[in-house]
Each structure stands twice: as structure tokens, then as C-alpha cells.
Write a protein that holds these residues in place. Structure first.
Motif, PDB file in Angstrom:
ATOM      1  N   LEU A 146       0.833  -1.204   0.000  1.00 58.12           N
ATOM      2  CA  LEU A 146       0.000   0.000   0.000  1.00 58.12           C
ATOM      3  C   LEU A 146       0.872   1.259   0.000  1.00 58.12           C
ATOM      4  CD1 LEU A 146      -2.765   1.368   0.195  1.00 58.12           C
ATOM      5  CD2 LEU A 146      -2.662   1.058   2.683  1.00 58.12           C
ATOM      6  N   ARG A 147       2.006   1.211   0.681  1.00 56.86           N
ATOM      7  CA  ARG A 147       2.902   2.366   0.738  1.00 56.86           C
ATOM      8  C   ARG A 147       3.405   2.739  -0.661  1.00 56.86           C
ATOM      9  NH1 ARG A 147       5.756   0.648   4.617  1.00 56.86           N
ATOM     10  NH2 ARG A 147       4.613   1.846   6.183  1.00 56.86           N
ATOM     11  N   GLY A 148       3.696   1.728  -1.466  1.00 53.21           N
ATOM     12  CA  GLY A 148       4.152   1.997  -2.825  1.00 53.21           C
ATOM     13  C   GLY A 148       3.104   2.735  -3.645  1.00 53.21           C
ATOM     14  N   PHE A 149       1.829   2.497  -3.355  1.00 50.01           N
ATOM     15  CA  PHE A 149       0.752   3.199  -4.044  1.00 50.01           C
ATOM     16  C   PHE A 149       0.531   4.583  -3.436  1.00 50.01           C
ATOM     17  CE2 PHE A 149      -3.720   4.411  -3.852  1.00 50.01           C
ATOM     18  CZ  PHE A 149      -4.071   4.429  -5.202  1.00 50.01           C
ATOM     19  N   ALA A 150       0.712   4.694  -2.094  1.00 48.68           N
ATOM     20  CA  ALA A 150       0.323   5.899  -1.378  1.00 48.68           C
ATOM     21  C   ALA A 150       1.234   7.079  -1.649  1.00 48.68           C
ATOM     22  CB  ALA A 150       0.302   5.610   0.127  1.00 48.68           C
ATOM     23  N   VAL A 151       2.534   6.855  -1.777  1.00 46.47           N
ATOM     24  CA  VAL A 151       3.486   7.962  -1.901  1.00 46.47           C
ATOM     25  C   VAL A 151       3.177   8.846  -3.113  1.00 46.47           C
ATOM     26  CG1 VAL A 151       5.901   8.549  -2.277  1.00 46.47           C
ATOM     27  CG2 VAL A 151       5.287   6.810  -0.579  1.00 46.47           C
ATOM     28  N   PRO A 152       2.994   8.294  -4.303  1.00 46.05           N
ATOM     29  CA  PRO A 152       2.656   9.180  -5.433  1.00 46.05           C
ATOM     30  C   PRO A 152       1.283   9.828  -5.298  1.00 46.05           C
ATOM     31  CG  PRO A 152       2.630   6.866  -6.103  1.00 46.05           C
ATOM     32  CD  PRO A 152       3.235   6.917  -4.763  1.00 46.05           C
ATOM     33  N   VAL A 153       0.334   9.159  -4.663  1.00 47.35           N
ATOM     34  CA  VAL A 153      -0.989   9.756  -4.461  1.00 47.35           C
ATOM     35  C   VAL A 153      -0.888  10.985  -3.568  1.00 47.35           C
ATOM     36  CG1 VAL A 153      -3.236   9.396  -3.357  1.00 47.35           C
ATOM     37  CG2 VAL A 153      -2.297   7.643  -4.849  1.00 47.35           C
ATOM     38  N   LEU A 154      -0.138  10.880  -2.472  1.00 49.05           N
ATOM     39  CA  LEU A 154       0.002  12.005  -1.546  1.00 49.05           C
ATOM     40  C   LEU A 154       0.744  13.176  -2.194  1.00 49.05           C
ATOM     41  CD1 LEU A 154       0.843  10.124   1.777  1.00 49.05           C
ATOM     42  CD2 LEU A 154      -1.287  11.303   1.197  1.00 49.05           C
ATOM     43  N   ALA A 155       1.647  12.882  -3.101  1.00 52.01           N
ATOM     44  CA  ALA A 155       2.389  13.944  -3.777  1.00 52.01           C
ATOM     45  C   ALA A 155       1.458  14.831  -4.604  1.00 52.01           C
ATOM     46  CB  ALA A 155       3.477  13.344  -4.661  1.00 52.01           C
ATOM     47  N   LYS A 156       0.324  14.294  -5.024  1.00 50.33           N
ATOM     48  CA  LYS A 156      -0.625  15.049  -5.846  1.00 50.33           C
ATOM     49  C   LYS A 156      -1.682  15.775  -5.014  1.00 50.33           C
ATOM     50  CE  LYS A 156      -0.248  11.670  -9.615  1.00 50.33           C
ATOM     51  NZ  LYS A 156      -1.012  10.666 -10.432  1.00 50.33           N
ATOM     52  N   VAL A 157      -1.812  15.396  -3.735  1.00 49.93           N
ATOM     53  CA  VAL A 157      -2.890  15.947  -2.916  1.00 49.93           C
ATOM     54  C   VAL A 157      -2.653  17.415  -2.593  1.00 49.93           C
ATOM     55  CG1 VAL A 157      -3.980  15.837  -0.634  1.00 49.93           C
ATOM     56  CG2 VAL A 157      -3.624  13.743  -1.946  1.00 49.93           C
ATOM     57  N   GLY A 158      -1.436  17.757  -2.199  1.00 50.01           N
ATOM     58  CA  GLY A 158      -1.103  19.145  -1.951  1.00 50.01           C
ATOM     59  C   GLY A 158      -1.588  19.705  -0.633  1.00 50.01           C
ATOM     60  N   GLY A 159      -1.822  18.879   0.321  1.00 49.34           N
ATOM     61  CA  GLY A 159      -2.251  19.342   1.641  1.00 49.34           C
ATOM     62  C   GLY A 159      -2.053  18.231   2.652  1.00 49.34           C
TER      63      GLY A 159
END
Length: 420
Positions: A229-242
Motif C-alpha cells: 500500500l505504501r508503494g501506491f500511497a506515496v505518489p498519491v500524496l504527492a498530488k494531494v497538496g495538503g
């Protein structure tokens, strides 16, 4: 994993046969309502009292229907225990066969799911209804290592006449609880049972060690899933911006952005996409992601807390419900956390670490354990709990919902502040 308390049946240096005779006299006096020649162990005394309240017949036989094959298979699939089965069988089955025992695995509802070991002992177990699909809770068959472990959540041994039902006096049993390391939920109980003459002090330690090994392997599997899940989460969080966090469905954090790192956050049961309120963060927006949740902090004004309800009416599933202007949130509690919150709800002026240690253990010196558990609680429940002294926050209304019978409050607990 920390050290666990083990409730062994034989006092150090005791002769098993002589001890069995003493227990038989105590049991006869107890069921007849006479003065006891000596006191049984506190955990056994408490269980016998539950049996009297429930009206369990000491001369009775199991009356609950045995599960059908289809029902048994369904409970096996739903139990969460199948993944631990190879470890448990590998560690205990051959020993059970050699030592004239059977290994029994029971789900959290008390039903026997699997039974392996000595064929001769299995035949004896058949005669007392100790079979796959049978209900082995206390209320069904009286005090026994499996049923009493389900109540106390502690590894324990029950020997001879410590069993409330006389038909089980020829048995010795050692059982340990098995928990889901992801959320602390009780999955079931692992047990070694055999003729009373085979009792040995080391049996309980062995069962507990193998059960803990199974929990460790379940934890390793979970960490592998969390890393995925961490491998998926890191790029997702980079796009969130908050400020945001990605957690699995049990609240274990895979990755966070703009927030202080924590291992786990408490999620309510039935969490759904949309707006939510979490004690750790306040108002949040929740979105599903493969294997968990994306949780984003919002700028909504956090409504003040209005009420906390500690519900201990269920003997096995106490929970805490928090109501605020932002909604209602419920979290199931571990037995230890339920004890601590119950004490704090009863003492709104608060308790120091040493006072809480005395409340829980009858020993003011176990402050390290108290501080560690309170630290976990405060990470989960944010603004609800204060420290120095430990207490519920002053602006929170606290309501405790108890069962009608005061003796049924947290029946697993031996804490002086609760049993007193």
C-alpha cells in the motif's frame, strides 16, 4: 510483543494428585453453598460465580446444538484463523499426539473449528461433547480453559475440579487467546487438552508461545500488505497538496504528508467515503483507495465535543462513542483500554500513573505499563483525554452504560478498581 501473564493451574511444587483432591473438596463445597475449605484461584472463583449467576448445572451436559458441516465450514472461512492454522498445527499437533492430548482451535464465538491429536483422547472428548462444531463458551459448558480464556482474554490452564461441570473433572486444559495483530481483535483460542493425569506446568507456556508465533506471522503478512500500500500511497500524496494520510482499513498508516508521523490512527467501524470526524484529526474527507483510505484534513471548523459514551454492557465488545457537532464516531475497545477508560470515567478528577497502576493491578509500581497504554489511548483519542493527571477532558460529558448486574461489568477484568 510484551510479556503476557499466564494463569497456570498448579502451584509451584504441588503434587498434582493431592492438588486434585483439594480442588474436588473446594468444588463440592462451592456448588453446595457451604464454606470453602480453601479459596480457588481468583480467576476460577470469578468464573464459578458467573456460572452460579447463569444457572449452569454442575452435573449438566452440553445442550447447544453442534454446527452442521455447512455451518462449520462457514465459520472456518469467516474466523480469520485459517492463515494461522499451519503454524499452530506445526507447533502443537505432533506434541499433542505424543503427550496424549488434543489440539483444539476455537473461534471468537466459542465454537470448536478444528481438533487434532491423539485418537484415544479424541474418543474421550467425544463422550463429553468436545467435538468440532460444539459451543465451548462458559455459558454452554461451564468453567473451562477455552471458555474462560474467551472471557478473561488471558492464557490460562484449568485443571481437574476447577472445571465447574463435573464431567470435565477428568481433564486438564491449557488455552491461549489469538489476536489479529492488525486491530487487536480476538480471533479465537488455541487449546491443548488431555486427561487430568497428564497435567504439566510447561504446557501453558508452550501453547502461549506457539500462539504468539502465529500472531507474529500474521503480523509479518500484514506488514507486507502495508508495504504494498505504501508503494501506491506515496505518489498519491504527492498530488494531494495538503495534509493527508493513506491508511489501510485497520488504520495502519502507509504514508503521510504534512502531518506528524504515527503508526496507526483509530478509524470508526463502518467508515464510508465522504466527510467524517476523527478524534485524532477533527474534520476530514475520506476517499477509498485500493487496500485502504486516503484521508485529507479539511479546513472545516471543528465542532466542540459534546458527549462521550463508554458502553460496557457487552461482556466482550465494549466500545466508545464520541458525539460532536460534526457527527458520531464509534470505536471498539480492547479489554485493557476499556478498563482504563472505565476507571477514568469513574474518577473525573483524574488519576496519576501510580494511582491508575494501583487501580488496575493492585500494585502502584507498574507505571511503565500504564504510561505506555495511556500513550496509545491519547494518540487514538486526541482531545478527549488529558494528562497530568490522566483524565477525560473537562469540557466533555461522559456517560457510562453498564449492564443491570454490576458483577457483569467487564467480567474479564480482575482490576481492583472494577471488581471492588
Amino acid at each position: 510483543m510484551g510479556q503476557r501473564d499466564l494463569e497456570a493451574a498448579l502451584p509451584a511444587g504441588a503434587d498434582p494428585r493431592q492438588h486434585a483432591h483439594v480442588l474436588a473438596r473446594v468444588h463440592e463445597a462451592a456448588v453446595a453453598g457451604r464454606e470453602l475449605p480453601t479459596r480457588p484461584r481468583p480467576v476460577i472463583s470469578a468464573s464459578w460465580e458467573r456460572m452460579r449467576r447463569l444457572g449452569v448445572d454442575p452435573d449438566g451436559v452440553p445442550t447447544a446444538p453442534v454446527l452442521t458441516f455447512e455451518q462449520l465450514e462457514g465459520r472456518r472461512r469467516a474466523s480469520g484463523l485459517a492463515e494461522a492454522l499451519p503454524t499452530l498445527r506445526g507447533g502443537l499437533t505432533s506434541l499433542a499426539e505424543q503427550a496424549a492430548h488434543i489440539m483444539v482451535i476455537v473461534d471468537a464465538g466459542g465454537h470448536v473449528l478444528w481438533r487434532d491429536g491423539s485418537a484415544a483422547v479424541s474418543r474421550r472428548a467425544d463422550r463429553v461433547g468436545f467435538v468440532e462444531g460444539a459451543d465451548w463458551q462458559e455459558e454452554a459448558v461451564g468453567t473451562n480453559a477455552i471458555g474462560t480464556t474467551l472471557v478473561t482474554r488471558r492464557a490460562m490452564q484449568v485443571y481437574s475440579a476447577e472445571h465447574y461441570v463435573r464431567a470435565q473433572h477428568f481433564w486438564t486444559c491449557a488455552a491461549a487467546p489469538l489476536h489479529d495483530p492488525r486491530d487487536g481483535r480476538l480471533l479465537g483460542v488455541v487449546d491443548l487438552s488431555g486427561p487430568a493425569s497428564t497435567v504439566h506446568a510447561s504446557t501453558l507456556a508452550l501453547v502461549d508461545a506457539v500462539t504468539r508465533l502465529a500472531e507474529t506471522q500474521l503480523r509479518t503478512t500484514h506488514l507486507t500488505e502495508l508495504e504494498r500500500l505504501r508503494g501506491f500511497a506515496v505518489p498519491v500524496l504527492a498530488k494531494v497538496g495538503g495534509p493527508a494520510v493513506v491508511a489501510d482499513e485497520h488504520g495502519w498508516v502507509a504514508a503521510a504528508s504534512g502531518l506528524a508521523p504515527v503508526d496507526r490512527i483509530a478509524l470508526p467501524s463502518g467508515l464510508a467515503p465522504g466527510r467524517a470526524w476523527l478524534p485524532a484529526y477533527g474534520s476530514v474527507a475520506v476517499e477509498p483507495v485500493p487496500g485502504g483510505w486516503l484521508i485529507r484534513l479539511t479546513e472545516d471548523e471543528v465542532a466542540p465535543l459534546t458527549r462521550v459514551v463508554l458502553d460496557v454492557r457487552s461482556p466482550r465488545e465494549p466500545d466508545l462513542t464520541v458525539t460532536s457537532g460534526a457527527g458520531t464516531w464509534t470505536h471498539r475497545l480492547s479489554p485493557r483500554h476499556a478498563e482504563m477508560l472505565y476507571v477514568l470515567a469513574s474518577r473525573r478528577d483524574g488519576r496519576s500513573a501510580s494511582e491508575l497502576s494501583l487501580d488496575l493491578f493492585g500494585d502502584a509500581g507498574r507505571t511503565v505499563t500504564v504510561r505506555a497504554e495511556m500513550s496509545r489511548l491519547r494518540r487514538h483519542f486526541g482531545g478527549i483525554l488529558g494528562a497530568k493527571p490522566y483524565r477525560f477532558a473537562d469540557d466533555v460529558e461522559v456517560l457510562v452504560r453498564r449492564p443491570d448486574n454490576a458483577e457483569a461489568v467487564l467480567p474479564h477484568s480482575l482490576a481492583p478498581a472494577i471488581r471492588g
